[in-house]
Design an enzyme around this catalytic site. Structure first.
Site, short mmCIF file in Angstrom:
data_model
loop_
_atom_site.label_atom_id
_atom_site.label_comp_id
_atom_site.label_asym_id
_atom_site.label_seq_id
_atom_site.Cartn_x
_atom_site.Cartn_y
_atom_site.Cartn_z
CE LYS A 161 -57.73 22.40 -41.97
NZ LYS A 161 -57.27 21.47 -40.89
CG ASN A 162 -59.62 19.81 -38.23
OD1 ASN A 162 -59.83 19.88 -39.65
ND2 ASN A 162 -59.87 21.22 -37.74
NE ARG A 221 -50.13 21.58 -33.84
CZ ARG A 221 -50.87 21.76 -35.08
NH1 ARG A 221 -50.42 22.63 -35.74
NH2 ARG A 221 -52.63 21.27 -35.29
CB CYS A 273 -46.91 24.59 -38.46
SG CYS A 273 -48.17 24.06 -36.92
NE ARG A 305 -52.72 23.42 -44.41
CZ ARG A 305 -52.48 23.44 -43.23
NH1 ARG A 305 -51.99 24.56 -42.87
NH2 ARG A 305 -53.40 22.99 -41.88
CG ASP A 355 -59.48 25.02 -35.44
OD1 ASP A 355 -59.57 24.31 -36.07
OD2 ASP A 355 -57.64 25.14 -34.96
C1 EPZ Z 1 -56.59 19.64 -34.25
O1 EPZ Z 1 -55.26 19.45 -33.89
C2 EPZ Z 1 -56.76 20.41 -35.45
N1 EPZ Z 1 -56.53 20.24 -36.84
C3 EPZ Z 1 -56.70 21.86 -35.44
O2 EPZ Z 1 -56.67 22.63 -36.38
C4 EPZ Z 1 -57.47 22.14 -34.58
O3 EPZ Z 1 -56.78 23.94 -33.85
C5 EPZ Z 1 -56.75 21.64 -32.77
O4 EPZ Z 1 -57.26 20.60 -32.97
C6 EPZ Z 1 -56.98 21.99 -31.38
O5 EPZ Z 1 -58.48 22.27 -31.96
C7 EPZ Z 1 -57.12 18.79 -37.04
O6 EPZ Z 1 -57.80 18.05 -35.93
C8 EPZ Z 1 -56.99 18.05 -37.82
P1 EPZ Z 1 -54.30 18.52 -30.52
P2 EPZ Z 1 -54.89 18.72 -33.39
O7 EPZ Z 1 -54.03 18.04 -30.81
O8 EPZ Z 1 -55.46 17.54 -32.92
C9 EPZ Z 1 -50.92 19.98 -27.34
C10 EPZ Z 1 -57.08 24.00 -38.55
O9 EPZ Z 1 -56.93 25.49 -38.71
N2 EPZ Z 1 -50.63 18.36 -27.06
O10 EPZ Z 1 -56.21 18.83 -29.49
O11 EPZ Z 1 -53.10 18.65 -33.61
C11 EPZ Z 1 -50.92 20.55 -28.19
O12 EPZ Z 1 -49.27 21.55 -28.44
C12 EPZ Z 1 -55.88 23.16 -37.31
O13 EPZ Z 1 -57.94 23.18 -38.86
C13 EPZ Z 1 -49.24 18.01 -26.37
O14 EPZ Z 1 -48.91 18.59 -25.66
O15 EPZ Z 1 -54.63 19.30 -32.23
C14 EPZ Z 1 -51.19 21.70 -28.41
O16 EPZ Z 1 -51.68 22.60 -27.10
C15 EPZ Z 1 -55.24 23.72 -36.96
N3 EPZ Z 1 -49.32 16.39 -27.10
C16 EPZ Z 1 -52.90 21.13 -27.95
O17 EPZ Z 1 -52.53 19.80 -26.71
C17 EPZ Z 1 -49.48 15.43 -27.88
O18 EPZ Z 1 -49.52 14.57 -28.44
C18 EPZ Z 1 -54.61 20.92 -28.30
O19 EPZ Z 1 -53.97 19.90 -29.75
C19 EPZ Z 1 -51.10 16.49 -28.50
C20 EPZ Z 1 -51.14 17.97 -28.55
#
Ligand code: EPZ
Length: 422
Positions: free
Chosen positions: A22-23, A120, A115, A398, A306
């Site tokens: 998915k990701n 996020r 969420c 999902r 995850d």
């Molecule tokens: C991706 O989300 C995945 N989703 C998530 O999987 C996964 O948990 C996450 O990466 C971490 O591995 C998809 O790929 C669709 P991040 P993403 O930006 O990219 C902070 C699932 O269950 N952050 O890597 O949105 C954020 O708050 C889902 O399949 C900022 O501070 O996650 C978090 O603490 C859930 N500023 C950390 O970084 C930003 O601009 C990691 O988030 C962006 C993120």
């Protein structure tokens, strides 16, 4: 709303085929916006998230046709505006921003909002776009990015919790059509980022270093259509490996990539579950009684956030104390209170959950709250004595393709029912 009705206590046995990731699929689907030629994607999992992404791409003017896991996306002519109702419902849709900015030089996207697992934010995405010369405006819950000409630049994308996966994807996609060289420092190293980079290169992009913390993108004037096989879903694979260990069964995962699961396999071994490679498959079985283990979630190649909830279900069965620390998201313990309803003894101390494992679990009605928490409840229900009803399994649909069918194929007693009928 639908529920899963599970009669626990049955060891899982047999083979299960792991679906496409998915990701990986979501950003790769968005990358099809970068060209006016058709893109053919194989092994796109049939999930509510991927079906939703198709809707978003169609709302932008692209056409999409899918048959038997192959999705053809053709973004011949597109507009740069995705409305709130669509983007709000799926956080992963933020990854259309980079392609829209690169193709149309403007993108107007609703702020994805938070969420259940955390705030996020997208500040790092916007920092990357600004580094490429984009003007960023936030008003009325929308973010507008516009640029006369995307220009290559260096940008550090590390945030308070380390790299950002979709932020890296977004900036990498935008930079493919920028003028000059872009260097992303503290880039995410997840396999899904590598899969996206491979697809972009098949489209004619010039990318080096994907999978390392420094990715270098040299802009090209145009990208063409391409064909691509999505990598297998490492999180789905981890979920089935853990379910095999939790039910004291033996399960063969067809098409799982062991090289994407090293941290999970290592931790499972510590907890008493052996995972061996056999050809292109992985086989999981208990090698001893379950043992406690400490887990801290980290950016790749560390233990994935995850898989944290699913691992907690396993460790709730392991006699002794396990400490699980969540370092990526600020509130990803929604499954703890529901696991407690099944008899698990878990206390939250700040970013850590102290799991006093070993008490047998007994079935009860529980409520799914987010995608991976739902998977944890299913695993616990499979291991618990008696019946467990997991409500609101739309969360699960999902991110897991036909989970009940796959589990039934492994001998689980699980049925999908209407909530009130259960
Ligand atoms: C991706 O989300 C995945 N989703 C998530 O999987 C996964 O948990 C996450 O990466 C971490 O591995 C998809 O790929 C669709 P991040 P993403 O930006 O990219 C902070 C699932 O269950 N952050 O890597 O949105 C954020 O708050 C889902 O399949 C900022 O501070 O996650 C978090 O603490 C859930 N500023 C950390 O970084 C930003 O601009 C990691 O988030 C962006 C993120």
């Amino acid at each position: 709303m639908e529920s899963f009705l599970i009669k626990g206590g049955v060891p899982l046995h047999g083979e299960v085929t792991i679906s496409g990731s998915k990701n990986a699929a979501l950003p790769i689907m968005a990358a099809a916006l970068l060209t006016d030629e058709p893109c053919v994607l194989h092994r796109v999992p049939d999930l509510s998230d991927t079906r939703f992404m198709v809707k978003i791409l169609e709302s932008l003017g692209a056409t999409a046709r899918s048959e038997a896991g192959t999705l053809t996306i053709h973004a011949r002519k597109i507009k740069g505006y995705a409305d709130y109702d669509l983007v709000r419902k799926m956080r992963g849709s933020i990854c259309i921003a980079g392609p829209l900015l690169a193709r149309l030089k403007r993108a107007r996207i609703s702020l994805p909002g938070g969420c259940i697992i955390g705030a996020r934010p997208i500040n790092l995405h916007l920092k990357g776009f600004a580094a490429l010369g984009a003007k960023i405006k936030i008003e009325g819950g929308y973010v507008e990015a516009s640029v006369r000409k995307l220009t290559g630049n260096s940008v550090f994308l590390g945030g308070r919790a380390g790299p950002t996966v979709l932020g890296t994807a977004n900036v990498m996609m935008a930079a493919t059509l920028g003028e000059g060289v872009t260097v992303i420092e503290s880039a995410a190293c997840e396999p899904e980022v590598v899969d996206l980079a491979n697809f972009l290169q098949a489209m004619g992009a010039n990318i080096a270093g994907a999978g390392s913390p420094t990715i270098t993108i040299t802009g090209v004037p145009k990208l063409h259509g391409a064909e691509h096989n999505i990598i297998p879903d490492r999180i789905e694979a981890a979920t089935f490996l853990i379910a095999a260990g939790a039910t004291d069964g033996e399960v063969t995962l067809k098409g799982a990539r062991g090289d994407h699961l090293r941290a999970v396999i290592d931790k499972l071994s510590e907890a008493g579950v052996a995972v061996e490679r056999s050809g292109a498959n992985l086989v999981a079985r208990r090698k001893s009684r379950l043992k406690p283990a400490d887990v801290t979630t980290m950016p790749y190649a560390g233990f994935p956030t995850d898989v944290q909830a699913q691992m907690m279900s396993l460790l709730a069965l392991a006699p002794g104390i396990s400490i699980i620390t969540e370092r990526i998201f600020e509130s990803r313990f929604m499954h703890v209170s529901e696991l407690a309803r099944l008899g698990a003894d878990i206390e939250i101390e700040g970013p850590s959950a102290i799991v006093k494992g070993g008490r047998p679990l007994s079935g009860a009605p529980v409520m799914a709250s987010d995608l991976r928490a739902s998977a944890a409840l299913v695993i616990a229900g499979l291991a618990a004595k008696g019946s467990t009803q997991v409500n609101r399994i739309y969360h699960l649909d999902r991110g897991y393709e036909g989970m009940d069918l796959k589990l039934r194929g492994l001998g689980a007693r699980i049925a999908r029912v209407e909530e009130q009928a259960a």
